[in-house]
Motif scaffolding. Structure first.
Motif, PDB file in Angstrom:
ATOM      1  N   LEU A  10      31.533  17.540  19.374  1.00 12.11           N
ATOM      2  CA  LEU A  10      30.814  18.174  20.487  1.00 12.11           C
ATOM      3  C   LEU A  10      31.800  18.548  21.584  1.00 12.11           C
ATOM      4  O   LEU A  10      32.619  17.712  21.990  1.00 12.11           O
ATOM      5  N   ARG A  11      31.725  19.805  22.063  1.00 14.92           N
ATOM      6  CA  ARG A  11      32.719  20.265  23.049  1.00 14.92           C
ATOM      7  C   ARG A  11      32.083  21.070  24.176  1.00 14.92           C
ATOM      8  O   ARG A  11      31.087  21.764  23.965  1.00 14.92           O
ATOM      9  N   HIS A  12      32.720  20.980  25.347  1.00 16.24           N
ATOM     10  CA  HIS A  12      32.328  21.790  26.496  1.00 16.24           C
ATOM     11  C   HIS A  12      33.498  21.789  27.472  1.00 16.24           C
ATOM     12  O   HIS A  12      34.262  20.821  27.513  1.00 16.24           O
ATOM     13  N   SER A  48      39.834  31.154  12.140  1.00 19.96           N
ATOM     14  CA  SER A  48      40.740  30.019  11.929  1.00 19.96           C
ATOM     15  C   SER A  48      39.997  28.890  11.226  1.00 19.96           C
ATOM     16  O   SER A  48      38.785  28.955  11.061  1.00 19.96           O
ATOM     17  N   HIS A  49      40.739  27.874  10.794  1.00 17.69           N
ATOM     18  CA  HIS A  49      40.183  26.814   9.940  1.00 17.69           C
ATOM     19  C   HIS A  49      39.540  27.484   8.722  1.00 17.69           C
ATOM     20  O   HIS A  49      38.444  27.120   8.288  1.00 17.69           O
ATOM     21  N   ASN A  50      40.256  28.416   8.180  1.00 19.88           N
ATOM     22  CA  ASN A  50      39.745  29.267   7.109  1.00 19.88           C
ATOM     23  C   ASN A  50      40.963  29.907   6.438  1.00 19.88           C
ATOM     24  O   ASN A  50      41.893  30.315   7.135  1.00 19.88           O
ATOM     25  N   GLY A  92      37.336  19.808  26.487  1.00 18.89           N
ATOM     26  CA  GLY A  92      37.310  18.431  25.987  1.00 18.89           C
ATOM     27  C   GLY A  92      36.445  18.338  24.744  1.00 18.89           C
ATOM     28  O   GLY A  92      35.668  19.248  24.427  1.00 18.89           O
ATOM     29  N   GLN A  93      36.601  17.258  24.032  1.00 15.55           N
ATOM     30  CA  GLN A  93      35.781  17.078  22.830  1.00 15.55           C
ATOM     31  C   GLN A  93      35.453  15.606  22.634  1.00 15.55           C
ATOM     32  O   GLN A  93      36.192  14.726  23.051  1.00 15.55           O
ATOM     33  N   ARG A  94      34.289  15.366  22.013  1.00 14.18           N
ATOM     34  CA  ARG A  94      33.957  13.997  21.594  1.00 14.18           C
ATOM     35  C   ARG A  94      33.526  14.051  20.139  1.00 14.18           C
ATOM     36  O   ARG A  94      32.936  15.017  19.677  1.00 14.18           O
ATOM     37  N   ARG A  95      33.905  12.998  19.432  1.00 17.19           N
ATOM     38  CA  ARG A  95      33.523  12.937  18.024  1.00 17.19           C
ATOM     39  C   ARG A  95      32.833  11.599  17.729  1.00 17.19           C
ATOM     40  O   ARG A  95      33.132  10.590  18.365  1.00 17.19           O
ATOM     41  N   ALA A  96      31.935  11.621  16.756  1.00 15.60           N
ATOM     42  CA  ALA A  96      31.249  10.393  16.344  1.00 15.60           C
ATOM     43  C   ALA A  96      30.989  10.433  14.853  1.00 15.60           C
ATOM     44  O   ALA A  96      31.010  11.503  14.230  1.00 15.60           O
ATOM     45  N   GLY A 111      38.977  26.811  23.475  1.00 13.99           N
ATOM     46  CA  GLY A 111      37.866  26.001  23.001  1.00 13.99           C
ATOM     47  C   GLY A 111      38.330  24.996  21.955  1.00 13.99           C
ATOM     48  O   GLY A 111      37.704  23.964  21.742  1.00 13.99           O
ATOM     49  N   ALA A 112      39.448  25.303  21.303  1.00 15.80           N
ATOM     50  CA  ALA A 112      40.002  24.388  20.292  1.00 15.80           C
ATOM     51  C   ALA A 112      40.845  23.322  20.978  1.00 15.80           C
ATOM     52  O   ALA A 112      41.391  23.541  22.058  1.00 15.80           O
ATOM     53  N   GLY A 113      40.963  22.172  20.330  1.00 18.82           N
ATOM     54  CA  GLY A 113      41.831  21.113  20.840  1.00 18.82           C
ATOM     55  C   GLY A 113      43.261  21.337  20.364  1.00 18.82           C
ATOM     56  O   GLY A 113      43.489  22.012  19.353  1.00 18.82           O
ATOM     57  N   HIS A 114      44.216  20.804  21.094  1.00 21.74           N
ATOM     58  CA  HIS A 114      45.631  20.972  20.740  1.00 21.74           C
ATOM     59  C   HIS A 114      46.417  19.742  21.162  1.00 21.74           C
ATOM     60  O   HIS A 114      46.024  19.034  22.082  1.00 21.74           O
ATOM     61  N   GLU A 131      45.336  31.909  18.563  1.00 21.80           N
ATOM     62  CA  GLU A 131      44.214  31.704  19.500  1.00 21.80           C
ATOM     63  C   GLU A 131      43.035  31.006  18.830  1.00 21.80           C
ATOM     64  O   GLU A 131      42.344  30.219  19.460  1.00 21.80           O
ATOM     65  N   GLN A 132      42.760  31.305  17.588  1.00 26.00           N
ATOM     66  CA  GLN A 132      41.611  30.757  16.854  1.00 26.00           C
ATOM     67  C   GLN A 132      40.280  31.257  17.419  1.00 26.00           C
ATOM     68  O   GLN A 132      39.244  30.625  17.213  1.00 26.00           O
ATOM     69  N   GLY A 133      40.319  32.322  18.181  1.00 26.27           N
ATOM     70  CA  GLY A 133      39.126  32.922  18.754  1.00 26.27           C
ATOM     71  C   GLY A 133      39.395  34.403  18.946  1.00 26.27           C
ATOM     72  O   GLY A 133      40.512  34.885  18.703  1.00 26.27           O
ATOM     73  N   GLU A 186      50.184  14.794  12.850  1.00 26.87           N
ATOM     74  CA  GLU A 186      48.729  14.649  12.712  1.00 26.87           C
ATOM     75  C   GLU A 186      48.046  15.103  13.989  1.00 26.87           C
ATOM     76  O   GLU A 186      48.236  14.500  15.031  1.00 26.87           O
ATOM     77  N   GLU A 187      47.265  16.158  13.879  1.00 27.56           N
ATOM     78  CA  GLU A 187      46.511  16.660  15.032  1.00 27.56           C
ATOM     79  C   GLU A 187      45.041  16.819  14.699  1.00 27.56           C
ATOM     80  O   GLU A 187      44.181  16.672  15.546  1.00 27.56           O
ATOM     81  N   GLU A 188      44.727  17.102  13.439  1.00 32.23           N
ATOM     82  CA  GLU A 188      43.360  17.494  13.079  1.00 32.23           C
ATOM     83  C   GLU A 188      42.396  16.315  12.918  1.00 32.23           C
ATOM     84  O   GLU A 188      41.194  16.479  13.040  1.00 32.23           O
ATOM     85  N   GLY A 189      42.936  15.148  12.594  1.00 29.72           N
ATOM     86  CA  GLY A 189      42.053  13.993  12.450  1.00 29.72           C
ATOM     87  C   GLY A 189      41.339  13.919  11.117  1.00 29.72           C
ATOM     88  O   GLY A 189      40.287  13.292  11.005  1.00 29.72           O
ATOM     89  N   TYR A 220      48.484  29.383   9.452  1.00 27.73           N
ATOM     90  CA  TYR A 220      49.167  29.525  10.747  1.00 27.73           C
ATOM     91  C   TYR A 220      48.761  28.491  11.795  1.00 27.73           C
ATOM     92  O   TYR A 220      49.506  28.275  12.758  1.00 27.73           O
ATOM     93  N   ASP A 221      47.599  27.872  11.656  1.00 27.22           N
ATOM     94  CA  ASP A 221      47.135  26.892  12.645  1.00 27.22           C
ATOM     95  C   ASP A 221      48.167  25.764  12.724  1.00 27.22           C
ATOM     96  O   ASP A 221      48.342  25.009  11.765  1.00 27.22           O
ATOM     97  N   GLY A 222      48.839  25.650  13.860  1.00 28.23           N
ATOM     98  CA  GLY A 222      49.863  24.611  14.035  1.00 28.23           C
ATOM     99  C   GLY A 222      51.230  25.078  13.576  1.00 28.23           C
ATOM    100  O   GLY A 222      52.180  25.196  14.365  1.00 28.23           O
TER     101      GLY A 222
HETATM  102  O1  HGY Z   1      39.691  20.624  16.183  1.00 28.06           O
HETATM  103  C1  HGY Z   1      40.418  21.312  16.898  1.00 28.06           C
HETATM  104  O2  HGY Z   1      40.030  21.853  17.916  1.00 28.06           O
HETATM  105  C2  HGY Z   1      41.818  21.574  16.496  1.00 28.06           C
HETATM  106  O3  HGY Z   1      41.893  22.648  15.651  1.00 28.06           O
HETATM  107  N1  HGY Z   1      42.458  20.446  15.996  1.00 28.06           N
END
Ligand code: HGY
Ligand code: MN
Ligand code: MN
Length: 420
Positions: A296-298, A387-389, A222-226, A361-364, A202-204, A134-137, A102-104
């Motif tokens: 990393l998110r906050h 979610s993500h499951n 927001g989120q940052r990835r590395a 808390g999730a990105g969209h 909602e994923q939460g 493409e949303e998940e990366g 269901y995610d997306g």
């Molecule tokens: O990573 C996320 O927050 C979203 O599920 N793409």
């Protein structure tokens, strides 16, 4: 619940769930749901969605990056003499690995079903339903590719990035039938847009705890990835004494624990190391190289940025203490985004008022679309907040309520267009 629901919505919700089941079979493997950017699994999903969009009365096109767009054009007589304004609905159809169904996907299916409800009425407003590609990366370690192309903020430098199989993004776009040299054509900049509305699970656990089927989103964290690569020395597991080893995986393990500790100590922060690759990768070889991801998110960008910079220093300290090399590559950054208050209030009013509000808390894709036009999100309760499951689950009654809210909103948009 304020508005009595027509029984039709329950039947349509059952159909939406059946459609989500069918889309779940569009996967890269037979045993789970994995559908990443521009794979044959995504082409299969396009096949099903195109048909459902046409059945709903829409014309269908695939843009040059791979977003599938269904359009319900404004009625010609209503629109005479004026440029019709456009409302965008949608969500993404790519998935994480071993995803739920269901995610997306749910947001796209509800949008198509809602469009079908107004397809036979006169319209001053055009409605586009976008299935973002493409949303998940996952495939290129860069999220929001579809919505960034639509919002006109796609980073062209990404086109030369290769996936794990060595296929560059430009090649992948070409083999899917798109055109990496014309990404700008995807952009809706310059269009008269009313807004973008995304329905999403909602994923939460918040809605479930409050016994609420749906809720409106106030803001998205927001989120940052590395990507972090520790480089040590491979060696024989039986002969190299512990004191002289330069084990890259042990350094990565220390980094993972430091990441967890920082997030546990910082209120509101969540941090995840979701991938780790080890080379050469044999049980009797000391790992010479370990590459891991960081997410990393906050809700507050400043706190998140401080944590991110701190973890970079931590990675360098760990590498220094263990005589290793470390390479830190920032792979993505998305700042926290508030949803549009006016559009959100309009959806609430259309729904009869009193919908609960919650932060995401999730990105969209909505985070990206907010830079293009007024943007709002409607969350649907999901079982246990999972979610993500593969265990993701929703209730048909909640999907019916979400559909009802979106259809009411579409009627409200039309009413406002006929006044204005
Ligand atoms: O990573 C996320 O927050 C979203 O599920 N793409
Ligand atoms: Mn997701
Ligand atoms: Mn999602």
């Amino acid at each position: 619940m304020s508005t009595p629901r027509s029984a039709d919505y329950d039947a349509i919700a059952d159909r939406i769930l059946a459609q989500a089941d069918r889309l779940a079979s569009c996967s890269e493997g037979p045993r789970d749901i994995t559908r990443t950017f521009l794979t044959p699994a995504m082409a299969d999903a396009h096949g099903l969605l195109s048909q459902w969009m046409r059945d709903a009365g829409m014309t269908v096109r695939c843009d040059v990056i791979g977003n599938l767009v269904g359009t319900l054009p404004a009625d010609a007589s209503c629109a005479a003499g004026q440029t019709p304004r456009r409302l965008l609905l949608g969500s993404h159809i790519d998935t994480v690995r071993q995803a739920g169904r269901y995610d997306g996907v749910l947001g796209v299916l509800v949008a198509i079903a809602a469009a079908a409800q107004i397809a036979r009425t006169a319209r001053r407003v055009s409605v586009d339903v976008i299935a973002f590609c493409e949303e998940e990366g996952v495939r290129y370690r860069a999220p929001f590719l579809g919505s960034r192309a639509i919002a006109g903020s796609f980073d062209l430098a990404l086109l030369s990035r290769a996936d794990d199989g060595g296929v560059t993004m430009a090649e992948a776009i070409r083999s899917f039938g798109g055109d990496p040299d014309r990404i700008d054509d995807c952009s809706y900049r310059g269009e008269t847009l009313i807004g973008y509305v995304e329905v999403h699970i909602e994923q939460g656990p918040i809605l479930e705890l409050a016994s609420e089927p749906v809720g409106l989103v106030t803001s998205i964290a927001g989120q940052r990835r590395a990507s972090i690569r520790f480089a040590g020395a491979a060696g024989h597991a039986g002969t190299v004494p512990m004191a002289v080893r330069r084990d890259a995986l042990v350094a990565a393990a220390e980094f993972v624990l430091a990441t967890e500790e920082l997030a546990r100590e910082t209120t509101g922060m969540v941090a995840t190391v979701g991938t780790i690759e080890v080379a050469p990768g044999a049980s009797n070889v000391i790992p010479g190289e370990a590459r891991c991801s960081l997410d990393l998110r906050h809700q507050h960008d400043e706190i998140r940025d401080r944590g991110f910079a701190g973890l970079r220093e931590t990675a360098e300290r760990i590498a220094g203490e263990r005589s290793l090399g470390v390479t830190w590559t920032d792979t993505d950054r998305a700042d926290a985004v508030p949803m549009d208050a006016e559009l959100t209030a309009m959806i609430d009013a259309a729904a009869g008022g009193g919908l609960p509000r919650l932060a995401s808390g999730a990105g969209h894709d909505a985070m990206v679309m907010a830079s293009l036009c007024p943007t709002s999100m409607l969350f649907v309760r999901c079982a246990g907040g999972i979610s993500h499951n593969p265990a993701e689950a929703v209730l048909a009654g909640d999907v019916a309520r979400a559909l009802e809210v979106v259809v009411s909103m579409l009627h409200r948009v039309e009413e406002e267009a006929s006044i204005g």
